[in-house]
Structure formats: C-alpha cells, structure tokens
Design a protein around this motif. Sequence first.
Motif, PDB file in Angstrom:
ATOM      1  N   ILE A  10      52.307  16.788  10.114  1.00  0.00           N
ATOM      2  CA  ILE A  10      52.659  17.769  11.097  1.00  0.00           C
ATOM      3  C   ILE A  10      53.259  18.728  10.087  1.00  0.00           C
ATOM      4  O   ILE A  10      54.712  18.420   9.424  1.00  0.00           O
ATOM      5  N   MET A  11      52.956  19.892   9.396  1.00  0.00           N
ATOM      6  CA  MET A  11      53.495  20.312   8.329  1.00  0.00           C
ATOM      7  C   MET A  11      53.640  22.631   8.883  1.00  0.00           C
ATOM      8  O   MET A  11      52.299  22.650   9.831  1.00  0.00           O
ATOM      9  N   TYR A  12      54.836  22.822   8.755  1.00  0.00           N
ATOM     10  CA  TYR A  12      55.943  23.652   8.706  1.00  0.00           C
ATOM     11  C   TYR A  12      54.997  25.255   8.145  1.00  0.00           C
ATOM     12  O   TYR A  12      56.327  25.289   7.209  1.00  0.00           O
ATOM     13  N   PRO A  13      54.234  26.062   7.325  1.00  0.00           N
ATOM     14  CA  PRO A  13      54.025  26.604   5.870  1.00  0.00           C
ATOM     15  C   PRO A  13      55.959  27.756   6.583  1.00  0.00           C
ATOM     16  O   PRO A  13      55.781  28.412   7.450  1.00  0.00           O
ATOM     17  N   TYR A  14      55.398  27.535   5.273  1.00  0.00           N
ATOM     18  CA  TYR A  14      56.766  29.008   4.735  1.00  0.00           C
ATOM     19  C   TYR A  14      55.832  29.998   4.696  1.00  0.00           C
ATOM     20  O   TYR A  14      54.934  30.495   4.557  1.00  0.00           O
ATOM     21  N   ALA A  15      56.714  31.248   5.968  1.00  0.00           N
ATOM     22  CA  ALA A  15      56.088  32.498   4.857  1.00  0.00           C
ATOM     23  C   ALA A  15      57.691  33.366   5.698  1.00  0.00           C
ATOM     24  O   ALA A  15      58.508  33.006   6.474  1.00  0.00           O
ATOM     25  N   GLU A  16      57.328  34.716   5.245  1.00  0.00           N
ATOM     26  CA  GLU A  16      58.906  35.344   4.987  1.00  0.00           C
ATOM     27  C   GLU A  16      59.313  35.654   6.698  1.00  0.00           C
ATOM     28  O   GLU A  16      57.796  35.845   7.262  1.00  0.00           O
ATOM     29  N   GLY A  17      60.144  35.947   6.699  1.00  0.00           N
ATOM     30  CA  GLY A  17      60.317  36.090   8.619  1.00  0.00           C
ATOM     31  C   GLY A  17      60.635  34.992   9.239  1.00  0.00           C
ATOM     32  O   GLY A  17      61.100  35.226  10.464  1.00  0.00           O
ATOM     33  N   LYS A  18      60.342  33.252   8.632  1.00  0.00           N
ATOM     34  CA  LYS A  18      59.740  32.839   9.481  1.00  0.00           C
ATOM     35  C   LYS A  18      60.833  32.193   9.761  1.00  0.00           C
ATOM     36  O   LYS A  18      61.438  31.506   8.473  1.00  0.00           O
ATOM     37  N   THR A  19      61.155  31.191  10.491  1.00  0.00           N
ATOM     38  CA  THR A  19      62.470  29.724  10.718  1.00  0.00           C
ATOM     39  C   THR A  19      62.246  28.960  11.432  1.00  0.00           C
ATOM     40  O   THR A  19      61.287  27.993  11.357  1.00  0.00           O
TER      41      THR A  19
ATOM     42  N   ALA B  44      55.956  24.112  24.235  1.00  0.00           N
ATOM     43  CA  ALA B  44      57.098  24.460  25.187  1.00  0.00           C
ATOM     44  C   ALA B  44      57.911  24.279  24.292  1.00  0.00           C
ATOM     45  O   ALA B  44      59.231  24.909  24.142  1.00  0.00           O
ATOM     46  N   ASP B  45      58.350  23.226  23.419  1.00  0.00           N
ATOM     47  CA  ASP B  45      59.297  22.725  22.699  1.00  0.00           C
ATOM     48  C   ASP B  45      59.510  23.406  21.773  1.00  0.00           C
ATOM     49  O   ASP B  45      61.041  23.102  20.998  1.00  0.00           O
ATOM     50  N   PHE B  46      58.482  23.980  21.039  1.00  0.00           N
ATOM     51  CA  PHE B  46      58.505  24.579  19.469  1.00  0.00           C
ATOM     52  C   PHE B  46      59.424  25.311  19.149  1.00  0.00           C
ATOM     53  O   PHE B  46      60.224  25.961  18.157  1.00  0.00           O
ATOM     54  N   VAL B  47      60.318  26.263  20.403  1.00  0.00           N
ATOM     55  CA  VAL B  47      60.699  27.800  20.956  1.00  0.00           C
ATOM     56  C   VAL B  47      62.233  27.397  20.392  1.00  0.00           C
ATOM     57  O   VAL B  47      63.095  28.266  20.206  1.00  0.00           O
ATOM     58  N   ASN B  48      62.344  26.037  20.764  1.00  0.00           N
ATOM     59  CA  ASN B  48      63.806  25.473  20.655  1.00  0.00           C
ATOM     60  C   ASN B  48      64.169  25.376  18.682  1.00  0.00           C
ATOM     61  O   ASN B  48      65.210  24.943  18.628  1.00  0.00           O
ATOM     62  N   TYR B  49      63.076  25.618  18.017  1.00  0.00           N
ATOM     63  CA  TYR B  49      63.235  25.028  16.298  1.00  0.00           C
ATOM     64  C   TYR B  49      62.516  25.467  15.618  1.00  0.00           C
ATOM     65  O   TYR B  49      62.982  25.554  13.996  1.00  0.00           O
ATOM     66  N   THR B  50      61.440  26.484  15.858  1.00  0.00           N
ATOM     67  CA  THR B  50      60.452  27.415  15.102  1.00  0.00           C
ATOM     68  C   THR B  50      59.940  28.298  15.521  1.00  0.00           C
ATOM     69  O   THR B  50      59.590  28.532  16.746  1.00  0.00           O
ATOM     70  N   ASN B  51      59.166  29.538  14.684  1.00  0.00           N
ATOM     71  CA  ASN B  51      58.275  30.607  15.674  1.00  0.00           C
ATOM     72  C   ASN B  51      57.161  30.197  14.503  1.00  0.00           C
ATOM     73  O   ASN B  51      56.509  31.218  13.985  1.00  0.00           O
ATOM     74  N   VAL B  52      57.413  29.265  13.820  1.00  0.00           N
ATOM     75  CA  VAL B  52      56.026  28.894  12.513  1.00  0.00           C
ATOM     76  C   VAL B  52      54.450  27.569  14.014  1.00  0.00           C
ATOM     77  O   VAL B  52      54.705  27.212  14.849  1.00  0.00           O
ATOM     78  N   SER B  53      53.648  28.504  13.100  1.00  0.00           N
ATOM     79  CA  SER B  53      52.754  27.429  13.974  1.00  0.00           C
ATOM     80  C   SER B  53      52.450  26.403  12.843  1.00  0.00           C
ATOM     81  O   SER B  53      51.477  26.464  11.886  1.00  0.00           O
ATOM     82  N   PRO B  54      52.336  25.421  13.245  1.00  0.00           N
ATOM     83  CA  PRO B  54      52.531  23.917  12.181  1.00  0.00           C
ATOM     84  C   PRO B  54      50.901  24.429  12.100  1.00  0.00           C
ATOM     85  O   PRO B  54      49.434  24.289  12.693  1.00  0.00           O
TER      86      PRO B  54
END
Length: 142
Positions: free
Chosen positions: A45-54, A123-133
């Motif tokens: 499960i990879m979370y791409p880097y993008a400006e403004g993403k956390t 639903a747990d995604f919002v607790n740690y990221t704003n990135v779509s994996p």
Amino acid sequence: MKFKLILLFLLLNICFVAFSQDKQSEKSQKQDITVTEKGLIKVSIMYPYAEGKTFNMEYYETKHMPMVAGFLGSNLVKYTIEKGLSSGIPNQPLPFMAIGTFYIKSLSEYQAAIAPNRDAIRADFVNYTNVSPVILVSEVIK
C-alpha cells in the motif's frame, strides 16, 4: 598417559568445532527462511508524495496497520512499514511518503478478510493521511 590426554584434548576440540559449525549452519538456514518469502503474496500500500499532502507515521504505525493486521489473522505472515526518504535519482521528488506491506499466505483469504472491513479501513484514512494510496498485489519470487 600424556599422549592420551593430548589426543583426548584434540578430539574434544574437533568435536567442539564440528558442533559449532553445525549450529552456525542451522542458524544460517533459519535466517534464510525468515529472509526468503518466496511464494508469499505481497500487498503493498503505497502513499504517493505530492505537495500539500500529509502523513502521520505514528498513527499509521500504532493504530492503522495493527488494526488491518488484526483483520488478517493467521493468513498474515508479517507486515512492514517504510517511511520514504528520497528518490533514487538525485534532485527528483520523493515518489512515496510511506509504504505499508502485508506478506500473506493466501490472496483469497486476504480478500475475504478485507471485504467486510473495507469501510472501516477507508474511514480510518482521515486519521493519518489525505492521500489516496496505490495498491499493488504481487507474488514474491525470490
């Protein structure tokens, strides 16, 4: 008598060295087993880097991944968490902020375990990221 003691001492040393080598060989074989995951299914499960993403690594490590691992039960062999540091090419942007990986025995068992829990996981995604994996399912070859 002195000759017998020397001979006994040499035989004991030979036995000790042979025993030590056997133990090292066993240890090496055990390490090879733990390092080699050949035939396992790997879910990355990879979370791409993008400006403004956390990405909140502490939450991901202590809450999210253990939650998903719990859903997988005995099908799960192990899981890993990686924090992206840099691109492999100098002066290029970081490709992924983080990668979570599950090593499992059976893809069908994985899918059966994830399906009823998909909404809770998402639903747990919002607790740690704003990135779509980005998810990659692969078979470990070597």
